[in-house]
Structures are given as structure tokens and as C-alpha cells.
Design a protein around this motif. Sequence first.
Motif, mmCIF file in Angstrom:
data_model
loop_
_atom_site.group_PDB
_atom_site.id
_atom_site.type_symbol
_atom_site.label_atom_id
_atom_site.label_comp_id
_atom_site.label_asym_id
_atom_site.label_seq_id
_atom_site.Cartn_x
_atom_site.Cartn_y
_atom_site.Cartn_z
ATOM 1 N N UNK A 219 -10.104 -39.207 -44.366
ATOM 2 C CA UNK A 219 -9.854 -40.461 -43.740
ATOM 3 C C UNK A 219 -8.981 -41.108 -44.608
ATOM 4 N N UNK A 220 -9.269 -41.200 -45.752
ATOM 5 C CA UNK A 220 -8.427 -42.064 -46.699
ATOM 6 C C UNK A 220 -6.925 -41.770 -46.698
ATOM 7 N N UNK A 221 -6.650 -40.147 -46.558
ATOM 8 C CA UNK A 221 -5.196 -39.887 -46.617
ATOM 9 C C UNK A 221 -4.881 -40.064 -45.283
ATOM 10 N N UNK A 222 -5.472 -40.056 -44.039
ATOM 11 C CA UNK A 222 -5.023 -40.341 -43.044
ATOM 12 C C UNK A 222 -4.631 -41.762 -43.002
ATOM 13 N N UNK A 223 -5.590 -42.633 -43.481
ATOM 14 C CA UNK A 223 -5.419 -43.989 -43.592
ATOM 15 C C UNK A 223 -4.074 -44.357 -44.421
ATOM 16 N N UNK A 224 -4.044 -43.855 -45.496
ATOM 17 C CA UNK A 224 -2.768 -44.118 -46.460
ATOM 18 C C UNK A 224 -1.410 -43.671 -45.715
ATOM 19 N N UNK A 225 -1.731 -42.477 -45.016
ATOM 20 C CA UNK A 225 -0.407 -42.170 -44.183
ATOM 21 C C UNK A 225 -0.038 -43.117 -43.209
ATOM 22 N N UNK A 226 -0.957 -43.787 -42.353
ATOM 23 C CA UNK A 226 -0.600 -44.768 -41.487
ATOM 24 C C UNK A 226 -0.215 -45.997 -42.098
ATOM 25 N N UNK A 227 -0.773 -46.412 -43.411
ATOM 26 C CA UNK A 227 -0.385 -47.601 -44.166
ATOM 27 C C UNK A 227 1.124 -47.278 -44.520
ATOM 28 N N UNK A 228 1.538 -46.231 -44.945
ATOM 29 C CA UNK A 228 2.862 -45.950 -45.557
ATOM 30 C C UNK A 228 3.663 -46.136 -44.225
ATOM 31 N N UNK A 229 3.578 -45.393 -43.256
ATOM 32 C CA UNK A 229 4.197 -45.464 -42.024
ATOM 33 C C UNK A 229 4.386 -47.277 -41.482
#
Length: 557
Positions: A219-229
Motif C-alpha cells: 500500500x505504501x509503495x502504491x501510495x508513494x507512486x501515486x504521490x510521486x505522480x
Amino acid sequence: MNKKIFRSSLLTVCLVLAATIALIMGLLFHFFEKQIQKELANEAGFLAHALENEGAGYFDSFDNKNNRLAGNNRITWIDENGTVLFDSRADVSELDNHADRDEIKTAMKEGKGMSTRYSKTLTEKTVNYAIRLSDGSILRVSTEQYTVVTILMGMLQPILFIMFVALILTLVLSARVSKAIIEPINKLDLEIPENNDTYEELTPLLRKIADQKETIGEQLADSRKKQKEFNLITENMSEGFLVIDADANLLTYNSAALNLLEITPPADRSVLLLCRAKEFRGVISDVLSGIKAENTMVREERSYSLIANPVYEKESVIGAVVVILDITEHEKRDMLRREFTANVSHELKTPLTSISGFAELMKAGDVLENDVTDFSKSIYDEAQRLITLVNDIIKISELDGQSIPYEKETVDLYELSKEVIGRLEKEADKKNITFHLIGGRAEIIGVHKILEEMLYNLCDNAIKYNKENGTVDVLVNQTGDGVNVIVRDTGIGIPISHQDRVFERFYRVDKSHSKKVGGTGLGLAIVKHGALYHHAKLSLESTVDVGTVVTIAFSKK
């Protein structure tokens, strides 16, 4: 957890210690009580046997001969009616009938009896053992025994000392035990929960932690990816971006918002502290009340468009998104467009009015034959002025729209300057102005026609606004980064207050002088747009009554 285990261990040990002491005291008291009862029974049996053999005379010399046998015990002889015949401690005449005593009644019925009686203070108790003799009389032996309360009070000091020592030991051991219990838990490696060697009971928990850690990691990886985008998108926006909550607190923003408003990241979370402009506060107030808000804000000579949309959750406003657009250039273009339209209308109207007036006079036949030639010349001159103006407008439009109908080529600016000076020599001779071309071969890649117009307009202005017997220097030289072209005159100069605007379309410093020397007012505007088209830097230095220096720096790239 360590404190909780420590307290639990301490409380448990204290309770066990107290219970153990109480149990031991109870067992010992019960044991000694049985022993006393057994001893009383033995003594009563012995005395009964002696009394049976010797009769009442046995008690005559009891105090002297048998006191050792009686010891601290009390001996009482009672007849079958309950009358006391003998008592080793009291005068029988003062004693009441004992027939109602429990141990007496039991002995009369069953041959022997036992009872226990407590004192009024409950600190002592008397144990009585009675045995029936062959003649029906009763022999009773009694002894006093301390109660448990009395024994405990008597042993209070040693008991408290023992409990104090036990408490100290308990504190030390409980601390060590709790630490020993907690230490394996504190050493757990929660990064790799399943690899821990600890209590078997913790295995299900560690397995669950490992599963949850894996889920949280995804979930954190997905969240970081979305935050980065999200950050990538917002940080590359030229528009300012603010997100606020229902209390106007700033939740997130991008760098463009800070740059546009020229502020540093806020220490306080209130968005109202970012900008105190009335228009900004009005937009925030409107959007948080649920209204889509738009407004234009002017801040330090720059114009911003504010667009704010409310964010709803279950029909209530929970925040808003505010977009900030820098529309300064757009506003300037609109203003320039309006000025350009007004100036073009004025500039076109003047020659057209002259042409129309002369033509109307000629049409009416009110013109003398000798004046027809002069009128025709005036019409021609005005038409040429009109054609020049239209051509300059077309050039400006082409440069604005980047729709240049010419191909780029290699142009030698030194040779081009020489050609332009040659074309303007006649105009220069009218004011006795001397040209000096300084430099050497300097080639760039550009549009020959535009470069020619730029140099022509600069040199033409250097003549028009120069003094009689003045000079114009054209310097063409190569630099490490490209080629510089400098046009320097000894003319009337430009006041500092006008220097920023002389490259605007139709702008004239002195309209009366400009009218005298002619021109469309678009020459320097063409120079400016030509420089922009060639990615060149344009600069101007001027001093009134001294002269003007215009520099165009062309880059090799």
C-alpha cells in the motif's frame, strides 16, 4: 509492558507470601491445639487413675506433692450434681454449679467431654477436658491458650521484618523476571518478523505482523507512486495549485504557487496568511461557502487569475482547490492589442483623410490646373506612407505569429551592415552625418530579410534622431558566445523614463519631433520582434543630448 509485568509479579508474590504465612500460622496453631488437647487428655487420665486409687485424700497434699504434675493446668473435681468438690486455683465455696458446662454435660453422658471458651477480649481461650470417674463424679483439667490474634500480635515485629525482606527480594526478582520476559520481545526484528526466535506463543502474532507488513508495504509503495505522480504533475504545472480544508488550512501546494505569489513556504497552516489581498480573501471566503469563485488579483504590477472550486462530501464543503494563473503577459498583450488597434486606426486615418480630401477637391473640379500636380504629389506621398505603414504592420504580424515566409541562411552581419549604410548615405548626407563601420566578418544563421530590416531601422533612427554633423558608429564583432552588433549615435538621446517603452509599437518619445522626421513608429518594434525571432538579446543605453547605443547580441546556438 515491563511495568505491568513487574507490578503483576510483585502483587502475585505478595499475595502468595501473605497466604503462605497465614496458612502456616493456621496449621501450626491447629497442630499445637491438638497437642494441647492430647496432653490434657493424658493428664486427665493420669489424675483420674490416681484419684480412683487414693480417693479424695489425693488432693489433701496436692499443692505440695503434686504441683509439679499439675504445672500451669487447672484441676477441678465436680460431683455428679455439678457441685465443685475441689479446684486447684479457686475456693470451691465461691464457685457456682458446673452442671451446665458443656464439657461436664458431655462427660456425664459420654464419659468424657471437651470444650473451648474464649475470654471477653478474645485474646485467650480456655481448653477444658473432662472425664467421668467410676463414682459418677467428674474430673476436669483446663489450660489457657493464646489465640491466633494474640500470637500474631506477639510475632508482629519478626513477621514484619520477614515480610520486608521478602518484599525487597520480590522487588529485585520481579524486576529481573519482568526484564527477562520483555528482553526477547524488545529484541524482535519486526522488519523480518518470521525470522525471530522467541516465545512459541508469539508465533501467530509475528506471522500476522509479517502479513500486515507485506500488505502495508504494498500500500505504501502504491501510495508513494501515486504521490510521486501527483507531485510530478503539480510541480511541472506553470499554474499555482493550492488545496485547503474547510478551515482554510493549507493541505498541499506546488512550487509554482509560491513562486507566483513570491512567498516562502508558510510556517502557519492558514492559507489566508499567504496573501492578504482583498481579492484572494474574497475567493477563499466564497469557495468555502460552497460557491465556485473566480477573480483577478493585481500584486506588484503582475496580474493573477484566481479560480477556486469547492470540494464536497455528503453535501458539505470539506475543502477547496485553488488555481492561480499568471495572466500578466496576457493582460499586457490585450493592452498592447488595444493600443495597437487604436494606433493603427489613427495612423491609417491620417493618410487616408489626406488622400480622400485631395481626391474630393480634384473630383469637384475646384482645383486649378497648376495645383493638380501638387495635389497628385501629396496623394502619392500619403499613399506611399500608407503602403509603408501596412508593410510594417504585416512584418510585425509575421514576426508575432512566427509565420516568416523566408528560409534561414548564413548571413554575414558585417557585409549586411555595409549594404544598409550604403542605402542610407543620401539621408545621412542631408544632415552631414558620418557613418563608421567597425569590425570584420561575422556570420550567423538567420533570415536575411529580417536582419536587414533590423539593421536598417536602427541605422535609420540613428540618422533621424541625430544632430547636424553627428556620427553613427556600427560595430560588428565576434564574441565567445556569438556576434554583437552595436549601433551608436551622437543624437538627442532618450530620457530614462521612456527607455523601457521605446520598443513598443507606435510609441514615440516626442510626437512633434517624430512627426517632423516621419516614420510609422514601428521601426524599433520590428527590431525587438526580429531579435526575439533570432533568440538574440536586445539592450539600450541612452543619455539625453549625448546619444544612444543599441546592442543586439546574437548567440551561436
